[in-house]
Design a protein around this motif. Structure first.
Motif, mmCIF file in Angstrom:
data_model
loop_
_atom_site.group_PDB
_atom_site.id
_atom_site.type_symbol
_atom_site.label_atom_id
_atom_site.label_comp_id
_atom_site.label_asym_id
_atom_site.label_seq_id
_atom_site.Cartn_x
_atom_site.Cartn_y
_atom_site.Cartn_z
ATOM 1 N N ILE A 67 12.965 58.347 55.008
ATOM 2 C CA ILE A 67 13.821 57.287 54.472
ATOM 3 C C ILE A 67 15.199 57.424 55.109
ATOM 4 O O ILE A 67 15.851 58.452 54.983
ATOM 5 N N ILE A 70 18.342 53.072 51.760
ATOM 6 C CA ILE A 70 17.734 52.394 50.609
ATOM 7 C C ILE A 70 18.629 51.233 50.228
ATOM 8 O O ILE A 70 19.818 51.412 49.987
ATOM 9 N N TYR A 76 13.177 49.982 51.507
ATOM 10 C CA TYR A 76 13.423 51.268 52.178
ATOM 11 C C TYR A 76 13.383 51.089 53.695
ATOM 12 O O TYR A 76 12.421 50.542 54.231
ATOM 13 N N TYR A 96 12.380 46.413 56.420
ATOM 14 C CA TYR A 96 12.386 47.202 55.184
ATOM 15 C C TYR A 96 10.986 47.269 54.571
ATOM 16 O O TYR A 96 10.222 46.309 54.648
#
Length: 108
Positions: A67, A70, A76, A96
């Motif tokens: 990741i 966020i 993510y 994302y």
């Protein structure tokens, strides 16, 4: 703590996977075995820097990435650790990743 891991193992929330490909090299190498925590709690506590298993937004296969960002509204942003852009298909390609595509946290 060990009791929780044993419980997750016997309830199917902790399973082992085999890594295929070099997109997470040098952190995780092709052919390595890694434990994945599939519990709801693990997914709720994800943060930038965690490595996760998720459904490919463009296919049916599962992908392992880190990741990188966020965004509460978008999801993510995932990046592979391999600096060779030809070795890693990540959010630069598919954008994302929505929370519903997340499967589990990879335990490194």
């Amino acid at each position: 703590m060990i009791f929780i891991k044993i419980w997750k193992f016997f309830t199917g929330k902790l399973r082992m996977i085999t890594i295929e490909g070099d997109s997470m090299s040098p952190t995780i190498k092709n052919g390595e075995f890694k434990w994945v925590d599939y519990s709801k709690k693990a997914l709720e506590m994800l943060k930038v820097g965690d490595i996760v298993l998720f459904k490919n937004p463009f296919g049916k296969n599962l992908i392992v990435k880190r990741i990188d960002n966020i965004d509460i509204e978008k999801g993510y942003w995932m990046k592979g650790d391999n600096k060779n852009i030809l070795e890693s298909t990540d959010s630069e390609t598919f954008g994302y990743v929505k929370p519903q595509n997340l499967k589990g946290k990879v335990l490194v």
